[in-house]
Design an enzyme around this catalytic site. Structure first.
Site, PDB file in Angstrom:
ATOM      1  N   LYS A   1       0.812  -1.132   0.115  1.00 34.58           N
ATOM      2  CA  LYS A   1      -0.164   0.070  -0.195  1.00 34.58           C
ATOM      3  C   LYS A   1       0.988   1.412  -0.003  1.00 34.58           C
ATOM      4  O   LYS A   1       1.930   1.197   0.460  1.00 34.58           O
ATOM      5  CB  LYS A   1      -0.992  -0.023   1.280  1.00 34.58           C
ATOM      6  CG  LYS A   1      -2.056  -1.299   1.131  1.00 34.58           C
ATOM      7  CD  LYS A   1      -2.889  -0.899   0.045  1.00 34.58           C
ATOM      8  CE  LYS A   1      -3.666  -2.378  -0.281  1.00 34.58           C
ATOM      9  NZ  LYS A   1      -4.472  -3.023   0.384  1.00 34.58           N
TER      10      LYS A   1
HETATM   11  C1  LIG Z   1      -5.505  -4.089   0.822  1.00 39.49           C
HETATM   12  C2  LIG Z   1      -7.008  -3.922   0.976  1.00 39.49           C
HETATM   13  C3  LIG Z   1      -7.598  -4.139   2.232  1.00 39.49           C
HETATM   14  C4  LIG Z   1      -7.272  -4.902   3.442  1.00 39.49           C
HETATM   15  O1  LIG Z   1      -6.164  -4.660   3.914  1.00 39.49           O
HETATM   16  P1  LIG Z   1      -5.052  -5.757   4.799  1.00 39.49           P
HETATM   17  O2  LIG Z   1      -4.412  -4.706   5.522  1.00 39.49           O
HETATM   18  O3  LIG Z   1      -4.509  -6.566   4.000  1.00 39.49           O
HETATM   19  O4  LIG Z   1      -5.995  -6.578   5.694  1.00 39.49           O
HETATM   20  C5  LIG Z   1      -8.966  -3.919   2.257  1.00 39.49           C
HETATM   21  N1  LIG Z   1      -9.612  -3.264   1.190  1.00 39.49           N
HETATM   22  C6  LIG Z   1      -9.102  -3.015   0.142  1.00 39.49           C
HETATM   23  C7  LIG Z   1      -9.719  -2.392  -1.044  1.00 39.49           C
HETATM   24  C8  LIG Z   1      -7.703  -3.269   0.151  1.00 39.49           C
HETATM   25  O5  LIG Z   1      -7.257  -3.025  -1.196  1.00 39.49           O
END
Ligand SMILES: *Cc1c(COP(=O)(O)O)cnc(C)c1O
Length: 361
Positions: A181
């Site tokens: 991210k």
């Molecule tokens: C990455 C992501 C999540 C979840 O995040 P994690 O930290 O991996 O649990 C939720 N929603 C979206 C749209 C994502 O891209």
């Protein structure tokens, strides 16, 4: 091999993590947890920010804090990462899938009214790949039909609508800080709100339901969803360089568009007034077979790619009523993410575009 993602950890990450180790504050108490939350709230122009263990539990807490549960329906796009939908099931509520717009790939607001019924409690707006949903329109609908609004901003750190940060248009919004991210803590997440009561509820729930002012006394069934000081230390260092990450991602998205302009590819279209944070730059090919062949060709040329998210309404645990969402299926089936990380050089972008070009020659 050019990876599809690689975080940049070359700022103060190591120094801050060493501070945790040297001071022995490695668990979920320590200065970095509060500093990271405060800096995050400042950056995203939100009132309250509560750090959590990951983006999935952030969504779980958002739904719990709003009191959404069995019998309630939550409208969510099928074109999303699985966590958005699973979190709705965690609280016993029912996800109701909505199709997306063909140009922006965001949930199609014009199709919402047809999905509302007496059980509809909330709309979960997922800002896919960093372009925002139409939040002003969603706010109007939510007010009119008395629905809660949740924003899943996992992919949209830094995204703005007419200068206003996403995450501030809803009752509760969430972020993820997974390794790929825009801002990462390894695993981590944030729950943000403008409402002090909701923030207090979120903090109560994430900390085992501990009552304030009384030791080992828990007055609700809570969770251990806390972020560690080590993760927060990484997050604080990441935030210091977030403006740089975002501007590099925007620059590489524009460069990709320039380099690939004459090829038979489609890009995510940016609406007026939008600051797109370009989490992942993505392309659509003609069809699924072409997509798979291009991905294989790029792999052979040393370029890693990812397919776009598969439609959640087609996965076994959600495919019960064999629903059809034509735009979601049409987009998801023929797209891929290209490498999109802040440390990429122009040489890499040119290498990737040349590899794509040889495929179409
Ligand atoms: C990455 C992501 C999540 C979840 O995040 P994690 O930290 O991996 O649990 C939720 N929603 C979206 C749209 C994502 O891209």
């Amino acid at each position: 091999m050019i990876p599809v993602y690689q975080p940049d950890l070359s700022g103060n990450e190591k120094r801050y993590v060493n501070e945790c180790l040297d001071s022995s504050w490695i668990s979920s108490k320590g200065r970095f947890v509060t500093d990271f939350e405060q800096s995050f709230a400042d950056y995203t122009q939100t009132k309250y920010a509560a750090s959590v263990a990951n983006g999935t539990v952030a969504l779980h807490l958002a739904l719990l804090a709003l009191g959404i549960g069995p019998g309630d329906e939550v409208i969510v796009p099928s074109f999303t990462y699985i966590a958005s939908v699973n979190a709705i099931r965690y609280v016993g509520a029912t996800p109701v899938f909505v199709d997306i717009e063909p140009a922006s790939w965001q949930l199609d607001v014009s199709q919402l009214r047809a999905l509302f019924n007496k059980n509809t409690k909330a709309i979960m707006a997922v800002h896919i790949y960093g372009h925002p949903c139409d939040m002003p329109a969603l706010q109007q609908l939510a007010r009119q039909y008395r629905l809660y609004l949740i924003e899943d901003c996992a992919e949209a750190f830094g995204t703005q609508i007419d200068g206003q940060h996403v995450g501030t248009f809803s009752d509760v919004a969430t972020y993820s800080f997974f390794g790929n991210k825009t801002v990462t803590t390894g695993e981590g997440g944030m729950v943000v709100t403008q409402c002090p009561e909701l923030d207090a509820k979120i903090r109560h729930l994430k900390g085992q339901g501990l009552m304030s002012g009384r030791e080992y006394w828990h007055d609700i069934i809570g969770y251990n969803y806390r972020m560690t000081n080590i993760c927060a230390a990484i997050g604080l260092a990441q935030l210091e360089r977030a403006p740089l990450f975002i501007s590099k991602k925007q620059a590489l998205a524009h460069r990709y568009q320039q380099l690939l302009a004459d090829l038979p590819l489609t890009f995510q279209q940016v609406k007026a007034g939008i600051t797109h944070s370009w989490w992942m730059f993505s392309i659509l090919t003609g069809d699924a077979a072409e997509r798979d062949a291009l991905r294989q060709h790029l792999w052979n040329e040393g370029v890693e790619t990812r397919p776009l998210f598969n439609p959640v309404h087609q996965m076994p645990m959600y495919a019960i009523d064999k629903q059809s969402l034509p735009v979601t299926e049409w987009i998801a089936g023929r797209g891929m993410n290209l490498p999109s990380w802040p440390g990429m050089t122009d040489e890499m972008l040119q290498r990737i575009s040349t590899a794509i070009r040889t495929f179409y020659r």
